[in-house]
Design an enzyme around this catalytic site. Sequence first.
Site, PDB file in Angstrom:
ATOM      1  N   PHE A   1     -40.569 -16.642 -57.986  1.00  0.00           N
ATOM      2  CA  PHE A   1     -40.756 -16.605 -56.532  1.00  0.00           C
ATOM      3  C   PHE A   1     -42.232 -16.712 -56.168  1.00  0.00           C
ATOM      4  O   PHE A   1     -42.589 -17.121 -55.058  1.00  0.00           O
ATOM      5  CB  PHE A   1     -40.147 -15.321 -55.946  1.00  0.00           C
ATOM      6  CG  PHE A   1     -40.987 -14.088 -56.119  1.00  0.00           C
ATOM      7  CD1 PHE A   1     -41.983 -13.763 -55.210  1.00  0.00           C
ATOM      8  CD2 PHE A   1     -40.783 -13.234 -57.194  1.00  0.00           C
ATOM      9  CE1 PHE A   1     -42.764 -12.626 -55.366  1.00  0.00           C
ATOM     10  CE2 PHE A   1     -41.554 -12.095 -57.361  1.00  0.00           C
ATOM     11  CZ  PHE A   1     -42.547 -11.795 -56.449  1.00  0.00           C
ATOM     12  N   LYS A   2     -43.106 -16.374 -57.100  1.00  0.00           N
ATOM     13  CA  LYS A   2     -44.539 -16.379 -56.817  1.00  0.00           C
ATOM     14  C   LYS A   2     -45.084 -17.792 -56.604  1.00  0.00           C
ATOM     15  O   LYS A   2     -46.180 -17.961 -56.061  1.00  0.00           O
ATOM     16  CB  LYS A   2     -45.280 -15.655 -57.936  1.00  0.00           C
ATOM     17  CG  LYS A   2     -44.888 -14.179 -57.973  1.00  0.00           C
ATOM     18  CD  LYS A   2     -45.415 -13.439 -59.173  1.00  0.00           C
ATOM     19  CE  LYS A   2     -44.877 -12.007 -59.166  1.00  0.00           C
ATOM     20  NZ  LYS A   2     -45.341 -11.221 -60.317  1.00  0.00           N
TER      21      LYS A   2
END
Length: 259
Positions: free
Chosen positions: A110-111
């Site tokens: 998700f980063k």
Amino acid sequence: MRFRSTRGASPEVDFETAILTGLAPDSGLYLPVEWPSFSNATLASWTDLSYQEVAARVIEPFAEGFVDLDELESLLAAAYEGFGNREIAPIVDLGDLHVMELFWGPTLAFKDFGLQMLASMVDVALQRHDRRATVVGATSGDTGSAAIEAFRDRDQVDVVILYPHGRVSEVQRRQMTTVQSQNVHAVAVDGTFDDCQDLLKRLLADQTARQAFSLTTTNSINFGRLAPQIAYYIWAVLKVGRGVSFAVPSGNFGNVFSG
């Protein structure tokens, strides 16, 4: 928009300074002096927009005076070009439950949402001032991979990532250590992730070093990483409907805080 340190001992700054500095000089986190809000009518007008268009409108109030809406849309289009799904953050309907997939970025984390855009914005700021910066980060695996992928091969940035030796997955270790880019430096630390974080905090607390190397950070202490992540919470509301509750299967506070 102006940003203020959570410790209150540093002057207020603009968005550009906040993302280039990362951590305030008093070691506090830069947060907006005032948080923007979006009316029901505004949200309704975004329903048919693409993910990148929604994200641009979410980030726009924070980035006021730095880039305009058109520039944000262009930066986001470029930042998310390498994502493996055209919807960027597709939402799967499982009946009473909806699952938002945040793993379509280049490192499957998700980063990627925050770091791909942070890298693009840092690039804009450095090019405007003809500056060079060193981006530093500590990781237990996925932050380092995502940061390296986002900042690799950028002309005005060096990226240095500290990771605990023998304590990251083999996939993540290879993602960090097999990149053939001159500006990437992955450093194995004999210790835990907390040791890496302590080293990073000590480095950022050294004002002489920060100025000498123009240090900023990739970790979620940098608001420039959090702002793009706010967008996928708004995206979920647009797709699922108001009144939605979020369950975030993550040990990373930056993911939760951005919502």
